[in-house]
Design a protein around this motif. Structure first.
Motif, PDB file in Angstrom:
ATOM      1  N   SER A  11     -56.744  92.273 -88.194  1.00  0.00           N
ATOM      2  CA  SER A  11     -57.989  92.967 -88.539  1.00  0.00           C
ATOM      3  C   SER A  11     -57.842  93.665 -89.889  1.00  0.00           C
ATOM      4  N   LEU A  12     -58.974  93.870 -90.525  1.00  0.00           N
ATOM      5  CA  LEU A  12     -58.962  94.621 -91.787  1.00  0.00           C
ATOM      6  C   LEU A  12     -58.488  96.052 -91.558  1.00  0.00           C
ATOM      7  N   ALA A  13     -58.779  96.597 -90.385  1.00  0.00           N
ATOM      8  CA  ALA A  13     -58.331  97.959 -90.066  1.00  0.00           C
ATOM      9  C   ALA A  13     -56.799  98.030 -90.047  1.00  0.00           C
ATOM     10  N   MET A  14     -56.147  96.999 -89.484  1.00  0.00           N
ATOM     11  CA  MET A  14     -54.680  96.957 -89.459  1.00  0.00           C
ATOM     12  C   MET A  14     -54.131  96.937 -90.881  1.00  0.00           C
ATOM     13  N   ILE A  15     -54.745  96.111 -91.713  1.00  0.00           N
ATOM     14  CA  ILE A  15     -54.294  95.967 -93.096  1.00  0.00           C
ATOM     15  C   ILE A  15     -54.483  97.281 -93.842  1.00  0.00           C
ATOM     16  N   ALA A  16     -55.675  97.852 -93.705  1.00  0.00           N
ATOM     17  CA  ALA A  16     -55.979  99.112 -94.402  1.00  0.00           C
ATOM     18  C   ALA A  16     -55.018 100.218 -93.989  1.00  0.00           C
ATOM     19  N   GLU A  17     -54.740 100.305 -92.699  1.00  0.00           N
ATOM     20  CA  GLU A  17     -53.836 101.356 -92.215  1.00  0.00           C
ATOM     21  C   GLU A  17     -52.452 101.229 -92.846  1.00  0.00           C
ATOM     22  N   GLU A  18     -51.934 100.008 -92.897  1.00  0.00           N
ATOM     23  CA  GLU A  18     -50.596  99.830 -93.472  1.00  0.00           C
ATOM     24  C   GLU A  18     -50.590 100.078 -94.979  1.00  0.00           C
ATOM     25  N   VAL A  19     -51.679  99.718 -95.652  1.00  0.00           N
ATOM     26  CA  VAL A  19     -51.770  99.952 -97.089  1.00  0.00           C
ATOM     27  C   VAL A  19     -51.915 101.443 -97.383  1.00  0.00           C
ATOM     28  N   GLY A  20     -52.501 102.174 -96.419  1.00  0.00           N
ATOM     29  CA  GLY A  20     -52.716 103.609 -96.612  1.00  0.00           C
ATOM     30  C   GLY A  20     -54.074 103.915 -97.198  1.00  0.00           C
ATOM     31  N   ILE A  21     -55.034 103.065 -96.891  1.00  0.00           N
ATOM     32  CA  ILE A  21     -56.414 103.272 -97.352  1.00  0.00           C
ATOM     33  C   ILE A  21     -57.347 103.163 -96.149  1.00  0.00           C
TER      34      ILE A  21
END
Length: 190
Positions: A23-33
């Motif tokens: 999910s985009l949420a997973m990606i965003a969380e790891e990126v820190g955004i």
């Protein structure tokens, strides 16, 4: 910088979990955004995925052709197996190769055409390169007088089978099958 970081994180997630489970949420969380910040760089999850596909396929093609060019003086009997074992090493250690194979065999619904276009560009370029190396080996008397294009196509068939075994059978089975297939492939060239 953030767009590159988003792609790096997305690659790792797509390689490990596949398109549907990422999910985009997973990606965003790891990126820190925050998730909406991704849309400043990519139109959608599909857009992000296809950019990752494009970058990975190009990066892997660059890697294997640079490897082959760096070993240009190596006899064909050593170069082609080096290329094959390099694929296995990269599959075991680099998310790029794992992602490339997973995506090639299991493209997300609705994106099959875009993925296949990139895959066929990759394979066609690789096949032309291998054909040129086989042709040079024929001219040098290293191998029998064979049709270089057909031999390169056969090599790609060997590579396809090897990729399938890496995905489904694991490294041990892939190595065993590659060893047997290589023996008969090389006999056909020599």
């Amino acid at each position: 910088m953030t767009a590159n970081r988003i792609q790096q994180v997305a690659l790792a997630h797509f390689a490990e979990h596949g398109y549907a489970e990422t999910s985009l949420a997973m990606i965003a969380e790891e990126v820190g955004i925050k998730k909406p910040s991704i849309y400043a760089h990519f139109k959608s999850k599909d857009d992000l995925f296809l950019r990752v596909v494009q970058n990975v396929f190009q990066s892997e093609l660059d890697y294997i052709t640079k490897l082959a060019e760096a070993n240009r003086e190596m006899p064909l009997k050593q170069l082609l197996p080096l290329m094959l074992t390099t694929y296995q090493e990269r599959y075991d250690t680099h998310p790029d190769m794992k992602f490339m194979l997973r995506t090639s065999f299991f493209p997300p619904a609705g994106m099959e055409q875009e993925v296949m276009e990139r895959l066929y560009t990759y394979l066609d370029t690789l096949e032309k390169y291998v054909a040129s190396r086989i042709s040079a080996a024929v001219q040098a008397g290293e191998i029998a007088d064979v049709n270089a294009e057909q031999a390169a196509t056969a090599f790609l068939c060997l590579l396809d089978g090897f990729f399938v075994e890496l995905l489904y059978g694991g490294p041990e089975r892939a190595s065993r099958r590659l060893e047997a297939a290589w023996l008969f492939f090389w006999r056909g060239l020599s």
